[in-house]
Design a protein around this motif. Structure first.
Motif, mmCIF file in Angstrom:
data_model
loop_
_atom_site.group_PDB
_atom_site.id
_atom_site.type_symbol
_atom_site.label_atom_id
_atom_site.label_comp_id
_atom_site.label_asym_id
_atom_site.label_seq_id
_atom_site.Cartn_x
_atom_site.Cartn_y
_atom_site.Cartn_z
ATOM 1 N N THR A 57 0.776 -1.010 0.001
ATOM 2 C CA THR A 57 0.001 0.033 -0.181
ATOM 3 C C THR A 57 0.776 1.261 -0.141
ATOM 4 O O THR A 57 2.076 1.278 0.456
ATOM 5 C CB THR A 57 -0.940 -0.026 1.253
ATOM 6 N N PHE A 58 0.297 2.192 -0.372
ATOM 7 C CA PHE A 58 1.072 3.547 -0.558
ATOM 8 C C PHE A 58 0.369 4.478 0.444
ATOM 9 O O PHE A 58 0.612 5.686 0.601
ATOM 10 C CB PHE A 58 1.015 4.252 -1.805
ATOM 11 N N ASN A 59 -0.805 3.941 1.124
ATOM 12 C CA ASN A 59 -1.173 5.100 2.061
ATOM 13 C C ASN A 59 -1.012 4.144 3.561
ATOM 14 O O ASN A 59 -1.719 3.047 3.801
ATOM 15 C CB ASN A 59 -2.791 4.857 1.894
ATOM 16 N N GLU A 60 -0.161 4.969 4.202
ATOM 17 C CA GLU A 60 -0.055 4.573 5.674
ATOM 18 C C GLU A 60 -1.162 4.949 6.601
ATOM 19 O O GLU A 60 -1.835 5.663 6.362
ATOM 20 C CB GLU A 60 1.275 5.278 5.927
ATOM 21 N N ASN A 61 -1.151 4.490 7.714
ATOM 22 C CA ASN A 61 -1.907 4.456 8.778
ATOM 23 C C ASN A 61 -1.903 6.026 9.307
ATOM 24 O O ASN A 61 -0.684 6.528 9.487
ATOM 25 C CB ASN A 61 -2.022 3.615 10.007
ATOM 26 N N ILE A 62 -2.818 6.872 9.620
ATOM 27 C CA ILE A 62 -2.737 8.070 10.329
ATOM 28 C C ILE A 62 -2.647 7.950 11.951
ATOM 29 O O ILE A 62 -3.446 7.466 12.386
ATOM 30 C CB ILE A 62 -3.890 9.000 10.017
ATOM 31 N N ASP A 63 -1.549 8.115 12.390
ATOM 32 C CA ASP A 63 -1.299 7.607 13.867
ATOM 33 C C ASP A 63 -1.934 8.769 14.749
ATOM 34 O O ASP A 63 -2.381 8.208 15.888
ATOM 35 C CB ASP A 63 0.490 7.707 14.113
ATOM 36 N N SER A 64 -1.962 10.074 14.425
ATOM 37 C CA SER A 64 -2.588 10.843 15.409
ATOM 38 C C SER A 64 -3.998 11.409 14.765
ATOM 39 O O SER A 64 -4.023 11.948 13.953
ATOM 40 C CB SER A 64 -1.463 12.241 15.329
ATOM 41 N N ILE A 65 -4.834 10.601 15.385
ATOM 42 C CA ILE A 65 -6.327 10.969 15.225
ATOM 43 C C ILE A 65 -6.771 12.100 16.044
ATOM 44 O O ILE A 65 -6.660 11.594 17.329
ATOM 45 C CB ILE A 65 -7.120 9.798 14.940
ATOM 46 N N ALA A 79 -7.402 4.788 10.166
ATOM 47 C CA ALA A 79 -7.881 5.849 9.210
ATOM 48 C C ALA A 79 -6.404 5.860 8.197
ATOM 49 O O ALA A 79 -5.339 6.102 8.814
ATOM 50 C CB ALA A 79 -8.093 7.146 9.720
ATOM 51 N N ILE A 80 -6.609 6.170 6.888
ATOM 52 C CA ILE A 80 -5.716 6.503 6.018
ATOM 53 C C ILE A 80 -5.898 7.761 5.342
ATOM 54 O O ILE A 80 -5.011 7.957 4.524
ATOM 55 C CB ILE A 80 -5.448 5.386 5.068
ATOM 56 N N ASN A 81 -7.137 8.286 5.638
ATOM 57 C CA ASN A 81 -7.254 9.484 5.090
ATOM 58 C C ASN A 81 -8.149 10.238 5.826
ATOM 59 O O ASN A 81 -9.169 9.726 6.075
ATOM 60 C CB ASN A 81 -7.871 9.309 3.580
ATOM 61 N N ILE A 82 -7.929 11.639 6.001
ATOM 62 C CA ILE A 82 -8.897 12.561 6.578
ATOM 63 C C ILE A 82 -8.997 13.859 6.120
ATOM 64 O O ILE A 82 -7.853 14.514 5.590
ATOM 65 C CB ILE A 82 -8.626 12.768 8.231
ATOM 66 N N SER A 83 -10.193 14.526 5.562
ATOM 67 C CA SER A 83 -10.296 15.645 4.719
ATOM 68 C C SER A 83 -11.500 16.346 5.498
ATOM 69 O O SER A 83 -12.185 15.954 6.321
ATOM 70 C CB SER A 83 -10.409 15.553 3.220
ATOM 71 N N SER A 84 -11.193 17.721 5.301
ATOM 72 C CA SER A 84 -12.104 18.551 6.022
ATOM 73 C C SER A 84 -12.622 19.733 5.218
ATOM 74 O O SER A 84 -12.154 20.177 3.948
ATOM 75 C CB SER A 84 -11.394 19.456 7.150
ATOM 76 N N GLY A 85 -13.871 20.234 5.281
ATOM 77 C CA GLY A 85 -14.616 21.211 4.504
ATOM 78 C C GLY A 85 -16.078 21.246 4.832
ATOM 79 O O GLY A 85 -16.289 20.451 5.765
ATOM 80 N N ASP A 86 -16.636 22.264 4.224
ATOM 81 C CA ASP A 86 -18.005 22.429 4.483
ATOM 82 C C ASP A 86 -19.010 21.453 3.314
ATOM 83 O O ASP A 86 -19.123 21.894 2.296
ATOM 84 C CB ASP A 86 -18.692 23.890 4.196
ATOM 85 N N ALA A 87 -19.485 20.308 3.801
ATOM 86 C CA ALA A 87 -20.034 19.491 2.798
ATOM 87 C C ALA A 87 -21.492 19.783 2.536
ATOM 88 O O ALA A 87 -22.017 19.241 1.290
ATOM 89 C CB ALA A 87 -19.786 17.945 3.276
#
Length: 243
Positions: A57-65, A79-87
């Motif tokens: 995999t090229f997506n590592e675990n996110i250690d700091s959640i 988690a391997i991805n977190i994004s933020s915004g007004d959905a």
């Protein structure tokens, strides 16, 4: 079987719709050659190499959640991805989490061709700074094996002003990018597939020494005119029609 033949065979093994990530192409080639050299005396060298490489995999675990997001991550997932915004256009910050099973790099389901799914969670921000899970879709993000021998095709997500996108791509034996975008409908209080943009490239056959290495091959943009009305919770990236 010689090294070049084995390597050539591996480079054409593409799965999950023939749909990797530029920064790892050279590393991928070096890894393959190294593994082939180590096992070339074994009659099962090709199989062993495929089994090991297939789950990189090229997506590592996110250690700091953030603590406020931890309750949404099930046991044995990361988690391997977190994004933020007004959905949903309410002025509050929303989140997308993409998860994977902790065993996805080592679990092999090749016989049944059923790789572990990656849940995508859409979380809406609340006035008290907490989050509420609105939708979970296990078929919105490609699996770890879906880039074939070139690895994990998932590259990220974005959220902005009532839209969110899921991004994939590979760069190796094939070169392609796919961005699937959903748009919020205020009246229906739901997100619907807005566009599916797929671009692929091929090697430039020009003899000009200043020519680009790759040239555009396919640039396909589909909208609801082509795929109809598809809500996010029903979207399935593994199906050709998205539903």
């Amino acid at each position: 079987m010689n090294k070049l033949l084995i390597l050539g065979s591996l480079l054409i093994l593409i799965s999950c719709g023939n749909k990797t990530n530029d920064k790892n192409v050279e590393q991928t080639k070096d890894t393959l050659i190294s593994k082939i050299s180590d096992k070339e005396q074994s009659t099962s060298s090709t199989i062993d190499t495929i089994e090991i490489r297939k789950h990189e995999t090229f997506n590592e675990n996110i250690d700091s959640i953030p603590e406020v997001l931890e309750p949404f991550i099930p046991k044995n997932y990361s988690a391997i991805n977190i994004s933020s915004g007004d959905a949903n256009l309410d002025g509050l910050t929303d989140k997308i989490l993409v998860l994977r099973k902790n065993t996805e790099e080592t679990t092999s389901n090749h016989a049944e061709d059923k790789p572990d799914k990656r849940p995508l969670l859409l979380l809406l921000g609340q006035p008290d700074n907490s989050y509420k899970l609105i939708y979970r879709n296990d078929n919105a993000v490609y699996c770890i094996d879906c880039g074939g021998v070139f690895g994990d095709p998932f590259t990220g997500t974005t959220i902005k002003n009532g839209y969110f996108s899921i991004e994939h791509g590979i760069a190796g034996g094939q070169h392609w990018e796919q961005v699937v975008t959903f748009k919020y409908d205020r009246s229906k209080k739901n997100w619907f597939l807005y566009k599916d943009h797929y671009v692929s490239y091929k090697l430039n056959e020009s003899d000009d020494p200043d020519a680009e290495a790759l040239v555009l091959d396919v640039d396909n943009m589909e909208t609801s005119k082509e795929f109809g009305i598809i809500s996010f919770e029903k979207f399935n990236i593994y199906n050709e029609d998205g539903n």
